[in-house]
Design a protein around this motif. Sequence first.
Motif, PDB file in Angstrom:
ATOM      1  N   ASN A   1      36.645 -74.852  -5.956  1.00  0.00           N
ATOM      2  CA  ASN A   1      37.092 -76.134  -5.408  1.00  0.00           C
ATOM      3  C   ASN A   1      37.639 -76.872  -6.622  1.00  0.00           C
ATOM      4  OD1 ASN A   1      37.491 -78.708  -4.377  1.00  0.00           O
ATOM      5  ND2 ASN A   1      35.668 -78.645  -3.090  1.00  0.00           N
ATOM      6  N   GLN A   2      38.929 -77.218  -6.604  1.00  0.00           N
ATOM      7  CA  GLN A   2      39.470 -77.802  -7.835  1.00  0.00           C
ATOM      8  C   GLN A   2      39.017 -79.233  -8.061  1.00  0.00           C
ATOM      9  OE1 GLN A   2      41.212 -77.485  -5.204  1.00  0.00           O
ATOM     10  NE2 GLN A   2      43.000 -78.786  -5.121  1.00  0.00           N
ATOM     11  N   LYS A   3      38.265 -79.765  -7.107  1.00  0.00           N
ATOM     12  CA  LYS A   3      37.644 -81.075  -7.313  1.00  0.00           C
ATOM     13  C   LYS A   3      36.360 -80.822  -8.106  1.00  0.00           C
ATOM     14  CE  LYS A   3      36.507 -85.128  -4.524  1.00  0.00           C
ATOM     15  NZ  LYS A   3      35.336 -85.515  -5.288  1.00  0.00           N
TER      16      LYS A   3
ATOM     17  N   SER B   1      39.903 -76.136 -12.150  1.00  0.00           N
ATOM     18  CA  SER B   1      41.368 -76.216 -12.204  1.00  0.00           C
ATOM     19  C   SER B   1      41.922 -75.000 -11.469  1.00  0.00           C
ATOM     20  CB  SER B   1      41.853 -76.181 -13.651  1.00  0.00           C
ATOM     21  OG  SER B   1      41.683 -74.877 -14.168  1.00  0.00           O
ATOM     22  N   LEU B   2      43.174 -75.074 -11.058  1.00  0.00           N
ATOM     23  CA  LEU B   2      43.761 -73.917 -10.395  1.00  0.00           C
ATOM     24  C   LEU B   2      44.682 -73.184 -11.362  1.00  0.00           C
ATOM     25  CD1 LEU B   2      44.394 -75.370  -6.837  1.00  0.00           C
ATOM     26  CD2 LEU B   2      42.623 -73.769  -7.529  1.00  0.00           C
TER      27      LEU B   2
ATOM     28  N   GLU C   1      39.442 -84.478   0.256  1.00  0.00           N
ATOM     29  CA  GLU C   1      40.611 -84.580  -0.614  1.00  0.00           C
ATOM     30  C   GLU C   1      40.611 -83.370  -1.539  1.00  0.00           C
ATOM     31  OE1 GLU C   1      40.946 -87.239  -4.106  1.00  0.00           O
ATOM     32  OE2 GLU C   1      41.912 -88.555  -2.675  1.00  0.00           O
ATOM     33  N   GLY C   2      41.734 -82.725  -1.662  1.00  0.00           N
ATOM     34  CA  GLY C   2      41.789 -81.564  -2.558  1.00  0.00           C
ATOM     35  C   GLY C   2      41.550 -80.252  -1.847  1.00  0.00           C
TER      36      GLY C   2
ATOM     37  N   SER D   1      42.849 -79.338   0.935  1.00  0.00           N
ATOM     38  CA  SER D   1      44.146 -78.842   1.430  1.00  0.00           C
ATOM     39  C   SER D   1      44.919 -78.157   0.302  1.00  0.00           C
ATOM     40  CB  SER D   1      44.965 -79.981   2.034  1.00  0.00           C
ATOM     41  OG  SER D   1      45.148 -80.998   1.074  1.00  0.00           O
ATOM     42  N   LYS D   2      44.771 -78.698  -0.920  1.00  0.00           N
ATOM     43  CA  LYS D   2      45.435 -78.081  -2.078  1.00  0.00           C
ATOM     44  C   LYS D   2      44.865 -76.683  -2.335  1.00  0.00           C
ATOM     45  CE  LYS D   2      46.451 -81.409  -5.209  1.00  0.00           C
ATOM     46  NZ  LYS D   2      46.149 -82.223  -6.412  1.00  0.00           N
ATOM     47  N   LEU D   3      43.540 -76.589  -2.262  1.00  0.00           N
ATOM     48  CA  LEU D   3      42.880 -75.293  -2.470  1.00  0.00           C
ATOM     49  C   LEU D   3      43.260 -74.304  -1.372  1.00  0.00           C
ATOM     50  CD1 LEU D   3      40.795 -73.512  -4.007  1.00  0.00           C
ATOM     51  CD2 LEU D   3      39.048 -74.470  -2.529  1.00  0.00           C
TER      52      LEU D   3
ATOM     53  N   ASN E   1      45.933 -74.264   0.330  1.00  0.00           N
ATOM     54  CA  ASN E   1      47.322 -73.879   0.092  1.00  0.00           C
ATOM     55  C   ASN E   1      47.402 -72.786  -0.980  1.00  0.00           C
ATOM     56  OD1 ASN E   1      50.022 -74.245   0.813  1.00  0.00           O
ATOM     57  ND2 ASN E   1      50.395 -75.385  -1.079  1.00  0.00           N
ATOM     58  N   THR E   2      46.606 -72.959  -2.048  1.00  0.00           N
ATOM     59  CA  THR E   2      46.555 -71.946  -3.115  1.00  0.00           C
ATOM     60  C   THR E   2      46.056 -70.616  -2.559  1.00  0.00           C
ATOM     61  OG1 THR E   2      46.059 -73.676  -4.731  1.00  0.00           O
ATOM     62  CG2 THR E   2      45.587 -71.429  -5.406  1.00  0.00           C
TER      63      THR E   2
END
Length: 256
Positions: free
Chosen positions: A9-11, A129-130, A156-157, A159-161, A163-164
């Motif tokens: 989890n990049q958070k 971090s990704l 939050e975040g 959705s970014k993960l 997506n990755t």
Amino acid sequence: MGKIIALANQKGGVGKTTTTINLGASLAVLDQKVLIIDADPQANASSGLGINIREVKHSIYECIVDNVDPRIAIVPTAVEGLSIIPSHIDLVGAEIEMLSFDDRENVLNTILMQIKDDFDYILIDCSPSLGLITVNALTASDSVLIPVQCEYFALEGISKLLNTIKIIKSKLNPNLEIEGFLLTMYDSRLRLANQIYEEVKKHFREMVFTTVIQRNIKLSEAPSYGQPVVLYDPDSKGSLNHIQLAKELIDKNKKG
């Protein structure tokens, strides 16, 4: 054949390392053979399991950069059945060194394929971090376990993960699955915690683990003693939550 699970989890501050250490120890207590890969330069999973990082001769860094046999880097822990390949601050520089490698996204996969059959579970503690090391972890893994903190901005975040994960599935690892979302730092007295639990459940349904990791002082204290909570205080809520999580994971993978 072992199962490789990345905890990502990049958070930051969502309980990734705490979950890695304590899920690993709980699986080992339940007679599983477990290896933790500390893929975070901060090396908190290593120190949280009582490893003196200054004395480590072979870490995941040497495996990645110098092609050291991963078996040499495996260190046993105080929990029978639980081992770790520790991290090192040098891992910060590994991403730059890896840029010149052929097939640089697959380095960790190549390393873990050598030892996958020796364990029931391999858990990778990813950094928040990704970067290239986390991409390597996701490329090498069968699934991703995503800890989600029961606090504001929890979603939050994610959705970014996600997506990755989607990009990695399409380009590097088509078999990558989501093992599940794990709610951490849960305080049932807080209305917000309950709202977030409901929201995550609504979004991700059966992908959310039934087990919830509650806020627990013993769980927070244990790493400073270099112990998983199952050794530090076996009867604590934190210990019982993680044993329950380990059972849920084992059952899920038997069915799967």
